[in-house]
Design an enzyme around this catalytic site. Structure first.
Site, mmCIF file in Angstrom:
data_model
loop_
_atom_site.group_PDB
_atom_site.id
_atom_site.type_symbol
_atom_site.label_atom_id
_atom_site.label_comp_id
_atom_site.label_asym_id
_atom_site.label_seq_id
_atom_site.Cartn_x
_atom_site.Cartn_y
_atom_site.Cartn_z
ATOM 1 N N GLN A 1 -4.222 -5.035 7.192
ATOM 2 C CA GLN A 1 -5.239 -5.975 6.694
ATOM 3 C C GLN A 1 -5.169 -7.331 7.401
ATOM 4 O O GLN A 1 -5.957 -8.217 7.081
ATOM 5 C CB GLN A 1 -5.070 -6.187 5.181
ATOM 6 C CG GLN A 1 -5.245 -4.946 4.338
ATOM 7 C CD GLN A 1 -6.680 -4.415 4.338
ATOM 8 O OE1 GLN A 1 -7.630 -5.101 4.732
ATOM 9 N NE2 GLN A 1 -6.847 -3.180 3.909
ATOM 10 N N HIS B 1 0.873 -1.181 0.000
ATOM 11 C CA HIS B 1 0.000 0.000 0.000
ATOM 12 C C HIS B 1 0.911 1.232 0.000
ATOM 13 O O HIS B 1 2.032 1.176 0.517
ATOM 14 C CB HIS B 1 -0.835 -0.051 1.285
ATOM 15 C CG HIS B 1 -1.891 1.002 1.422
ATOM 16 N ND1 HIS B 1 -1.604 2.310 1.765
ATOM 17 C CD2 HIS B 1 -3.223 0.945 1.285
ATOM 18 C CE1 HIS B 1 -2.726 2.998 1.842
ATOM 19 N NE2 HIS B 1 -3.737 2.204 1.541
ATOM 20 N N LYS C 1 -10.132 -0.331 10.770
ATOM 21 C CA LYS C 1 -10.381 -1.498 9.910
ATOM 22 C C LYS C 1 -10.785 -2.716 10.735
ATOM 23 O O LYS C 1 -10.988 -3.794 10.192
ATOM 24 C CB LYS C 1 -9.138 -1.820 9.082
ATOM 25 C CG LYS C 1 -8.800 -0.740 8.040
ATOM 26 C CD LYS C 1 -7.638 -1.163 7.190
ATOM 27 C CE LYS C 1 -6.990 -0.018 6.446
ATOM 28 N NZ LYS C 1 -7.758 0.431 5.292
ATOM 29 N N CYS D 1 -4.644 2.623 -3.587
ATOM 30 C CA CYS D 1 -3.382 3.132 -3.004
ATOM 31 C C CYS D 1 -2.256 2.127 -3.186
ATOM 32 O O CYS D 1 -1.439 1.919 -2.280
ATOM 33 C CB CYS D 1 -3.550 3.469 -1.522
ATOM 34 S SG CYS D 1 -4.704 4.791 -1.223
ATOM 35 N N ASP E 1 3.384 -4.191 8.016
ATOM 36 C CA ASP E 1 2.134 -3.473 7.882
ATOM 37 C C ASP E 1 1.006 -4.476 8.095
ATOM 38 O O ASP E 1 0.710 -5.304 7.233
ATOM 39 C CB ASP E 1 2.083 -2.844 6.476
ATOM 40 C CG ASP E 1 0.744 -2.183 6.181
ATOM 41 O OD1 ASP E 1 -0.191 -2.344 6.988
ATOM 42 O OD2 ASP E 1 0.640 -1.519 5.137
HETATM 43 N N1 PLP Z 1 -1.633 -0.566 4.667
HETATM 44 C C1 PLP Z 1 -2.595 -1.313 4.121
HETATM 45 C C2 PLP Z 1 -2.289 -2.710 3.675
HETATM 46 C C3 PLP Z 1 -3.882 -0.792 3.991
HETATM 47 O O1 PLP Z 1 -4.840 -1.527 3.441
HETATM 48 C C4 PLP Z 1 -4.132 0.535 4.440
HETATM 49 C C5 PLP Z 1 -5.463 1.148 4.267
HETATM 50 O O2 PLP Z 1 -6.166 0.893 3.339
HETATM 51 C C6 PLP Z 1 -3.085 1.254 4.998
HETATM 52 C C7 PLP Z 1 -1.851 0.671 5.115
HETATM 53 C C8 PLP Z 1 -3.264 2.663 5.489
HETATM 54 O O3 PLP Z 1 -4.076 2.675 6.615
HETATM 55 P P1 PLP Z 1 -4.571 4.072 7.226
HETATM 56 O O4 PLP Z 1 -5.200 4.824 6.091
HETATM 57 O O5 PLP Z 1 -5.552 3.648 8.281
HETATM 58 O O6 PLP Z 1 -3.390 4.766 7.771
#
Ligand code: PLP
Length: 426
Positions: A219, A139, A242, A382, A216
């Site tokens: 998910q 992401h 999430k 993203c 990260d």
């Molecule tokens: N990393 C992953 C795999 C995500 O799916 C997301 C959000 O869609 C993020 C990071 C970013 O999360 P946040 O927007 O809550 O900071």
């Protein structure tokens, strides 16, 4: 506690580990509505989840009963707010496998947590000639901060490729992660492909060469049990929103020694030991990284989200989603021409289904489904480097959670089939 405390969220019957989706749905007021005259089917959970009544009530309770600033008050409300804020920290630590609560730092989300690591640890440790390793499936939150770090320090940004099946290709891992690698940043589960990554080989290789690993978990933590006492990760980050919690709360878990040796990320109140005109000393972690008034209300309400998930049981959540994923992977094949991305095997993936139709643009798919009351996401999610790799500009993406069941997948599939007739391509 509302419905969860009654225990009716768990069905004891044919499948004792299954979730009683009907009872769960009743705990989420937002789901009980029509969109475009059709009952809402919410399948945009990878973007954000909905909130159970217990979380909404916890937020209201905080503002109605004990709103106060924390850590420095001497009155009853301040003590209660501090106690509840810190109770969530302890709860997060228990939820992740009974780790030391001092390892848990609150941020405003996954994005801020990764920026914190890059700006503090990264800026201090990474030099020209070093390299930082990411994967092709990250992401932007786990790509852009590392891109910027490499760009601004003269370090090299390296990437681990993916296979055509949507797994990481680790065949050249020893050439990619080398003794000049300082940081390896990888998602536990892809928000586009649904791939669940086997982290151990990456952690082992990174540690062999003296690099640290940033995971990260945006998910993963919402969807399956994550035991950080068993996983030798240096940093693990995720977002509350999430996983049934409020927006504006993220979690950064770090190794204690690393956190305490890192320079602060932001400077101001609450993160200091002593301030003089000529000298300032800083608190140790986690306070060192929580400058200023934090997001007290949302952290406090996040506690209720953790309780809700614990009550369902994270093993049961995973089992439910794995079975529903298996069902969805099969049913989506009924849509003529639909091209589904990511691993075909539900054992190694979560419930995120990115797909394209050969004749209809993802944005039109999203709009058509919205007209049918079905909420999905369309776009690059993203993850532009990954989509470029997949030779796509955009995909449509449906993603499940604890309140979805087979009937939601059936409605999605039926709508996708009808859509082809509507657009004159069926
Ligand atoms: N990393 C992953 C795999 C995500 O799916 C997301 C959000 O869609 C993020 C990071 C970013 O999360 P946040 O927007 O809550 O900071």
């Amino acid at each position: 506690m509302g419905d969860v405390s009654t225990g009716r969220a768990i069905r004891v019957g044919e499948n004792a580990l299954g979730l009683d989706v009907e009872a769960i749905r009743a705990d989420f007021p937002i789901l009980d509505q029509k969109i475009n005259d059709k009952p809402l089917i919410y399948l945009d959970n990878a973007a954000t989840s909905q909130k159970p009544r217990t979380v909404i009530n916890a937020l209201i309770d905080y503002y109605r009963k004990y709103n106060a600033n924390i850590h420095r008050g001497v009155h009853a409300l301040a003590e209660q707010a501090t106690e509840r804020y810190e109770a969530t920290r302890s709860h997060v630590a228990r939820f992740l496998g009974d780790i030391d609560r001092e390892r848990v730092v609150f941020t405003k989300g996954t994005t801020e947590a990764i920026n914190l690591i890059a700006s503090s640890y990264g800026v201090e440790q990474v030099r020209a000639g070093d390299n930082v390793v990411v994967t092709e499936m990250e992401h932007h939150a786990n790509f852009v901060p590392w891109f910027h770090l490499a760009d601004s320090t003269g370090a090299e940004l390296r990437r681990i490729p993916i296979t055509v099946c949507g797994h990481l290709d680790l065949s050249r891992i020893d050439d990619i992660i080398t003794d000049r690698t300082r940081i390896v940043a990888v998602s536990h589960m892809s928000n586009v492909l649904g791939t669940i990554v086997d982290l151990q080989p990456l952690i082992d290789r990174a540690h062999d060469v003296g690099a640290i690993v940033v995971i990260d978990g945006a998910q993963s933590v919402p969807h399956f049990p994550v035991d950080l006492s068993a996983l030798d990760a240096d940093f693990y980050v995720f977002s509350a929103h999430k996983m049934l919690g409020p927006t504006g709360v993220g979690v950064l878990v770090g190794q204690r020694e690393i956190l305490d040796a890192m320079p602060p990320y932001q400077y101001g109140g609450s993160m200091i030991q002593e301030v003089r005109f000529d000298r300032v000393t800083y608190e140790s972690s986690p306070n060192r990284f929580e400058a200023g008034t934090p997001n007290i209300a949302d952290v406090v309400a996040f506690d209720a989200a953790l309780s809700y998930l614990e009550h369902l049981g994270m093993d049961a959540v995973r089992l439910h989603e794995r079975e529903l994923t298996r069902y969805a992977l099969r049913k989506l094949q009924e849509v003529p021409g639909l091209e589904l991305q990511g691993p075909a095997d539900a054992e190694h993936r979560g419930g995120v289904f990115s797909f394209t139709d050969p004749d209809i643009h993802p944005a039109d798919i999203g709009a058509y489904l919205d007209a049918k009351g079905i909420a999905i996401r369309a776009g690059h999610h993203c993850a532009q480097p990954l989509l470029r790799q997949m030779q796509k500009v955009a995909t449509a993406r449906a993603s499940i959670y604890v309140y979805n069941d087979e009937s939601d997948i059936d409605r999605l599939v039926a709508a996708l089939v009808d859509m082809r007739t509507y657009f004159g391509v069926g």
